[in-house]
Design a protein around this motif. Structure first.
Motif, PDB file in Angstrom:
ATOM      1  N   ARG A   5      57.274   1.920 -12.297  1.00  0.00           N
ATOM      2  CA  ARG A   5      56.053   1.519 -12.982  1.00  0.00           C
ATOM      3  C   ARG A   5      55.222   0.621 -12.073  1.00  0.00           C
ATOM      4  O   ARG A   5      55.689   0.102 -11.077  1.00  0.00           O
ATOM      5  N   ASN A   6      53.951   0.427 -12.465  1.00  0.00           N
ATOM      6  CA  ASN A   6      53.034  -0.512 -11.792  1.00  0.00           C
ATOM      7  C   ASN A   6      52.916  -0.233 -10.298  1.00  0.00           C
ATOM      8  O   ASN A   6      52.887  -1.154  -9.477  1.00  0.00           O
ATOM      9  N   SER A   7      52.831   1.037  -9.950  1.00  0.00           N
ATOM     10  CA  SER A   7      52.732   1.415  -8.541  1.00  0.00           C
ATOM     11  C   SER A   7      51.436   0.895  -7.925  1.00  0.00           C
ATOM     12  O   SER A   7      50.348   1.112  -8.457  1.00  0.00           O
ATOM     13  N   GLY A   8      51.594   0.192  -6.790  1.00  0.00           N
ATOM     14  CA  GLY A   8      50.433  -0.317  -6.066  1.00  0.00           C
ATOM     15  C   GLY A   8      49.799  -1.551  -6.669  1.00  0.00           C
ATOM     16  O   GLY A   8      48.733  -1.988  -6.208  1.00  0.00           O
ATOM     17  N   GLN A   9      50.438  -2.164  -7.662  1.00  0.00           N
ATOM     18  CA  GLN A   9      49.860  -3.317  -8.341  1.00  0.00           C
ATOM     19  C   GLN A   9      50.317  -4.632  -7.701  1.00  0.00           C
ATOM     20  O   GLN A   9      51.397  -4.713  -7.124  1.00  0.00           O
ATOM     21  N   PRO A  10      49.499  -5.688  -7.810  1.00  0.00           N
ATOM     22  CA  PRO A  10      49.914  -6.997  -7.271  1.00  0.00           C
ATOM     23  C   PRO A  10      50.998  -7.615  -8.133  1.00  0.00           C
ATOM     24  O   PRO A  10      51.143  -7.311  -9.319  1.00  0.00           O
ATOM     25  N   TYR A  11      51.770  -8.508  -7.515  1.00  0.00           N
ATOM     26  CA  TYR A  11      52.852  -9.184  -8.224  1.00  0.00           C
ATOM     27  C   TYR A  11      53.052 -10.553  -7.583  1.00  0.00           C
ATOM     28  O   TYR A  11      53.035 -10.690  -6.355  1.00  0.00           O
ATOM     29  N   ARG A  12      53.246 -11.554  -8.419  1.00  0.00           N
ATOM     30  CA  ARG A  12      53.406 -12.921  -7.926  1.00  0.00           C
ATOM     31  C   ARG A  12      54.846 -13.373  -8.119  1.00  0.00           C
ATOM     32  O   ARG A  12      55.423 -13.220  -9.204  1.00  0.00           O
ATOM     33  N   GLN A  49      56.956 -16.879  -7.535  1.00  0.00           N
ATOM     34  CA  GLN A  49      56.811 -18.300  -7.247  1.00  0.00           C
ATOM     35  C   GLN A  49      55.391 -18.544  -6.714  1.00  0.00           C
ATOM     36  O   GLN A  49      54.425 -18.271  -7.415  1.00  0.00           O
ATOM     37  N   ASP A  50      55.239 -18.995  -5.482  1.00  0.00           N
ATOM     38  CA  ASP A  50      53.898 -19.281  -4.962  1.00  0.00           C
ATOM     39  C   ASP A  50      53.361 -18.175  -4.063  1.00  0.00           C
ATOM     40  O   ASP A  50      52.377 -18.363  -3.353  1.00  0.00           O
ATOM     41  N   LYS A  51      53.987 -16.996  -4.087  1.00  0.00           N
ATOM     42  CA  LYS A  51      53.600 -15.912  -3.184  1.00  0.00           C
ATOM     43  C   LYS A  51      52.989 -14.754  -3.971  1.00  0.00           C
ATOM     44  O   LYS A  51      53.565 -14.301  -4.964  1.00  0.00           O
ATOM     45  N   GLU A  52      51.852 -14.300  -3.508  1.00  0.00           N
ATOM     46  CA  GLU A  52      51.172 -13.159  -4.115  1.00  0.00           C
ATOM     47  C   GLU A  52      51.328 -11.942  -3.199  1.00  0.00           C
ATOM     48  O   GLU A  52      50.989 -11.999  -2.016  1.00  0.00           O
ATOM     49  N   PHE A  53      51.863 -10.857  -3.745  1.00  0.00           N
ATOM     50  CA  PHE A  53      52.026  -9.618  -2.989  1.00  0.00           C
ATOM     51  C   PHE A  53      51.015  -8.603  -3.519  1.00  0.00           C
ATOM     52  O   PHE A  53      50.990  -8.310  -4.720  1.00  0.00           O
ATOM     53  N   GLY A  54      50.193  -8.070  -2.605  1.00  0.00           N
ATOM     54  CA  GLY A  54      49.066  -7.247  -3.018  1.00  0.00           C
ATOM     55  C   GLY A  54      49.435  -5.899  -3.597  1.00  0.00           C
ATOM     56  O   GLY A  54      48.786  -5.426  -4.535  1.00  0.00           O
ATOM     57  N   GLU A  55      50.476  -5.261  -3.028  1.00  0.00           N
ATOM     58  CA  GLU A  55      50.872  -3.940  -3.504  1.00  0.00           C
ATOM     59  C   GLU A  55      52.381  -3.908  -3.713  1.00  0.00           C
ATOM     60  O   GLU A  55      53.146  -4.137  -2.779  1.00  0.00           O
ATOM     61  N   THR A  56      52.788  -3.632  -4.930  1.00  0.00           N
ATOM     62  CA  THR A  56      54.202  -3.586  -5.260  1.00  0.00           C
ATOM     63  C   THR A  56      54.492  -2.388  -6.158  1.00  0.00           C
ATOM     64  O   THR A  56      53.582  -1.748  -6.683  1.00  0.00           O
ATOM     65  N   VAL A  57      55.773  -2.094  -6.313  1.00  0.00           N
ATOM     66  CA  VAL A  57      56.244  -1.129  -7.304  1.00  0.00           C
ATOM     67  C   VAL A  57      57.388  -1.786  -8.066  1.00  0.00           C
ATOM     68  O   VAL A  57      58.151  -2.578  -7.512  1.00  0.00           O
ATOM     69  N   THR A  58      57.494  -1.463  -9.345  1.00  0.00           N
ATOM     70  CA  THR A  58      58.524  -2.036 -10.200  1.00  0.00           C
ATOM     71  C   THR A  58      59.465  -0.935 -10.674  1.00  0.00           C
ATOM     72  O   THR A  58      59.006   0.094 -11.177  1.00  0.00           O
ATOM     73  N   VAL A  59      60.751  -1.160 -10.493  1.00  0.00           N
ATOM     74  CA  VAL A  59      61.771  -0.218 -10.944  1.00  0.00           C
ATOM     75  C   VAL A  59      62.440  -0.799 -12.184  1.00  0.00           C
ATOM     76  O   VAL A  59      62.951  -1.922 -12.155  1.00  0.00           O
TER      77      VAL A  59
END
Length: 234
Positions: A152-159, A161-171
């Protein structure tokens, strides 16, 4: 007289080329394929903050915190003739404590599968190319009961702690919540980093007497959260 090639010739040669490279994702594979959600680069490391809650019916919950460091080793050829990488894992109880060896796992990319070997068992952690609602059996290679996973959430940002990741995927693993147990598992992968967050819950509720059945009274179980703290290349 010039030689003329038929369309069939081009199809055959293209198919042969696919067979040659099909066993392993090619170096510099297209960005759209998503292999960089599961990077395997020697010297790459990730450090996680880990929180564990352990439960027992006859005692108070026990909370433990520690750090886990995972370093990708050099490539090697495994018993099946496939390119794999050792994952050297270290653990320490606090940021000021020395790292202690914990375990050695391994990982490899085979066709469209990201495979991680943990304690001698193969798990399919990701499938490529990633896309929402993509599903697969994470236990297909180890013979255990099916573990139905969904992306799910392919290519979506995810935070984290204090780090923001621009493109993620959730399994997401199939959530199992009944009167006797609760099981939940989430893993989040970021481009060029790999796993950045994981949450796992396995709780078993009291069923030993009519007074506790159906009241979500925990008999025993564990909850674990992995949050990435730092990453890079040594």
């Amino acid at each position: 007289m010039p030689v003329r090639f038929t369309p069939a010739f081009y199809w055959i040669t293209s198919f042969a080329g696919w067979l040659i490279v099909g066993c392993q994702p090619p170096t510099g594979a297209p960005f759209s394929a998503g292999y960089d959600y599961f990077p395997l680069q020697p010297g790459q490391y990730r450090i996680y903050d880990v929180t564990e809650h352990r439960y027992a019916l006859t005692s108070a919950p026990v909370t433990r915190t520690y750090q886990l460091r995972e370093v990708t080793g050099l490539a090697y050829t495994d018993a099946a003739g496939q390119v794999a990488y050792q994952l050297h894992r270290y653990r320490r109880d606090s940021e000021t404590a020395p790292w202690q060896p914990d375990s050695i796992w391994s990982a490899r990319l085979v066709n469209n599968e990201a495979i991680r070997t943990e304690n001698g068992r193969d798990f399919i952690k990701l499938m490529f190319p990633p896309g929402d609602l993509l599903t697969w059996n994470g236990n297909r290679r180890n013979g255990s009961e099916p573990d139905e996973l969904m992306l799910r959430n392919s290519g979506q940002p995810y935070r984290v702690q204090d780090k923001e990741f621009g493109e993620t995927v959730t399994v997401l693993a199939q959530t199992d919540s009944t009167l006797i147990s609760k099981k939940k598992r989430i893993e989040v992968y970021a481009r060029q980093v790999g796993l950045v967050y994981a949450e796992q819950t396995r709780l078993y509720f009291c069923t030993s007497s009519p007074d506790c059945i159906g009241k979500n009274q925990i008999d025993y179980g564990i909850q674990q959260v992995y949050s990435i703290r730092s990453f890079g290349i040594d």
